[in-house]
Design a protein around this motif. Structure first.
Motif, PDB file in Angstrom:
ATOM      1  N   GLU A 199      19.972 -16.268  95.512  1.00  0.00           N
ATOM      2  CA  GLU A 199      19.331 -17.565  95.284  1.00  0.00           C
ATOM      3  C   GLU A 199      17.820 -17.472  95.364  1.00  0.00           C
ATOM      4  N   ILE A 211      16.552 -22.709  90.795  1.00  0.00           N
ATOM      5  CA  ILE A 211      17.791 -21.963  90.651  1.00  0.00           C
ATOM      6  C   ILE A 211      18.076 -21.800  89.159  1.00  0.00           C
ATOM      7  N   ASN A 217      27.719 -18.999  99.050  1.00  0.00           N
ATOM      8  CA  ASN A 217      26.505 -19.782  98.848  1.00  0.00           C
ATOM      9  C   ASN A 217      26.891 -21.210  98.478  1.00  0.00           C
ATOM     10  N   ASP A 218      25.910 -22.093  98.445  1.00  0.00           N
ATOM     11  CA  ASP A 218      26.155 -23.517  98.207  1.00  0.00           C
ATOM     12  C   ASP A 218      26.069 -23.908  96.732  1.00  0.00           C
ATOM     13  N   TYR A 219      25.863 -22.939  95.847  1.00  0.00           N
ATOM     14  CA  TYR A 219      25.606 -23.266  94.450  1.00  0.00           C
ATOM     15  C   TYR A 219      26.780 -22.955  93.521  1.00  0.00           C
TER      16      TYR A 219
END
Length: 501
Positions: free
Chosen positions: A237, A258, A302-304
């Motif tokens: 990221e 991003i 990850n949060d994406y």
């Protein structure tokens, strides 16, 4: 006049003391200037570039002696105004001294700042020396940096590393005739046509590393490598676009953009080794990957990206590598892989897979369905390595393992367990009940085993209580039923030795 350098060894000093009594002092020191030129050149060749160039100030002879340097490292340590001027003067001195030399290897690490034109001139000078290896680590590029066109058509270059948090501006003609190793780090590719032009201009490329690279203004691209053998990709990221590309962009997370997902189709008929590490920011597809024998896929949480997306990413990679011999997967990759269970029937049988490595920070859940699908589709597996440990929940774990599906996880048992699986390695062992449960299951079901190796975690020996229970713990494991009567259990205690039973 030449400055004298004196070297005096311990042996000559002892000899001096032996001669002092009654005979006076004997001078057995060695004057460097008395050594022949070939020996001095050899000595200078081992010096760092900065020290080697300094010898050129001593005399005309020393200036001549430092000229045969074939490897130069230029690294800016500090970027204060006065230090900056010293570094620029130093580089100029090096270029003057080596003007008529054939350099083989050059490394430049510096901040570009306001000196883009100067750095451009330096790189152009490097290329004119017909170098074979070039490393460019260019920091803080404030203005558009146009790399010399001559760099992209250097016929002698065999190894190139380019690291700069900047948009890579490419010329219309690119041809690296002999380039075999290419590392691109923190690079932003501008568009699909020029990116394809870059890689198609590397007909001899055998090793490619893409570290923190970004694909700008295009959603898909296909790149081909006729002789590529090794491919390494890493993306996280924090590998967002440089500041110059973030201006006016509302899609910002914690000050970093991003990148949008890009589909990269990789055609490499001779690829042997593939490694991916990152957050699945882009989708990479291996085409014509029948020659790949060594694969490693490590996806970090990850949060994406949703786990389902990660699962399809992993599935699309490993379904193309049916001839792989060594496969390494992280626990999260295997867990996410479970989201593709509707596609499991399309997973190939890995007839050549001999070694499976599985690891993560917290160990591997033995009854993970994704793991067992891979085991069942690997009929000739010889080694399974749980690099960071393996565990199976206890009865107290909130009914997690009371599910009927889990009870039938080992039914059917993977074919390799009863035919060819000879070695199981378990790392980072602490002696917990969950770990013991997993080891017990593996010992019971793997009936072809010859060796079961358990490596204790180095942290295990930090506890006096655990250390005192070591013998009891090993005895408990040695008492577990074994599906293979010839299986030997080995305990690796690190610096404390081995126990075998």
């Amino acid at each position: 006049m030449e400055e004298n350098f004196v070297v005096s060894s311990n042996q000559t000093r002892k000899h001096q003391k032996g001669q002092e009594k009654g005979k006076g002092m004997v001078d057995s020191s060695i004057n460097l200037c008395d050594l022949p030129d070939p020996i001095l050149e050899h000595i200078i060749s081992f010096l760092p570039t900065k020290d080697a160039v300094r010898t050129s100030f001593l005399s005309k002879r020393w200036e001549r002696l430092c000229l045969p340097i074939s490897s130069i490292e230029l690294k800016e340590q500090e970027v204060a105004p006065d230090k900056r001027k010293n570094f620029i003067d130093f580089v100029k001195r090096v270029l003057v001294l080596c003007d008529s030399q054939e350099l083989k290897k050059i490394s430049l690490t510096c901040e570009v700042g306001e000196d883009a034109c100067l750095v451009h001139a330096w790189i152009l000078a490097f290329v004119k020396h017909k170098i074979e290896e070039l490393s460019l680590v260019l920091n803080k590029v404030k203005h558009p940096l146009l790399l010399p066109d001559g760099l992209f058509s250097c016929g002698t270059l065999t190894k190139l590393l380019l690291n700069m948090n900047h948009l890579l501006r490419l010329p219309s003609f690119i041809y690296f005739e002999k380039l075999s190793i290419l590392t691109l780090e923190d690079i932003t590719f501008p568009d699909a046509p020029s990116t394809q032009l870059l890689f198609s201009g590397c007909p001899s490329l055998e090793e490619l590393s893409l570290i923190g690279c970004r694909w700008l203004n295009f959603s898909d691209v296909q790149i081909s490598f006729p002789v590529l053998k090794k491919l390494y990709i890493s993306e996280f990221e924090e590998d967002g676009y440089p500041d110059e590309l973030n201006e006016g962009n509302d899609d910002i997370a914690d000050g970093r953009h991003i990148p949008d997902c890009c589909v990269i189709m990789i055609v490499a008929d001779n690829l042997e080794s593939f490694t991916y590490s990152g957050f699945v920011i882009n989708n990479y597809y291996l085409c014509s990957a029948n020659s790949v024998t060594d694969v490693s896929v490590k996806v970090d949480m990850n949060d994406y990206v949703e786990e389902a997306e990660v699962g399809f990413f992993v599935f699309n990679l490993i379904k193309e590598i049916e001839n792989v011999k060594r496969l390494s997967l992280c626990c999260y990759s295997i867990k996410a892989f479970c989201y593709t269970k509707d596609l499991f029937e399309h997973l190939p049988v890995f007839h050549n897979l001999a070694e499976l490595r599985v690891g993560s920070e917290s160990g591997v859940e033995l009854y993970c369905e994704g793991l067992w699908i891979i085991l069942r589709n690997s009929p000739y597996l010889v080694v399974v390595d749980f690099e960071t440990g393996v565990f199976l929940g206890t009865d107290e774990d909130e009914d997690e393992y009371e599910d009927e599906e889990d009870d039938n996880m080992l039914d059917p048992v993977p074919p390799c367990f009863s035919s060819c699986l000879r070695t199981i390695n378990v790392g980072e062992f602490y002696g917990d009940d969950a770990e013991l449960n997993a080891i017990k299951i593996l010992l019971e079901t793997a009936s072809a085993l010859e060796k079961f190796c358990i490596k204790f975690s180095t942290n295990y020996f930090d506890s006096t209580m655990r250390l005192n229970n070591l013998t009891q713990l090993c005895g408990q494991i040695l008492g577990f039923p074994r599906g293979s009567v010839s299986c030997k259990i080995e305990f690796d205690l690190g610096e404390n030795g081995y126990i075998e039973g």
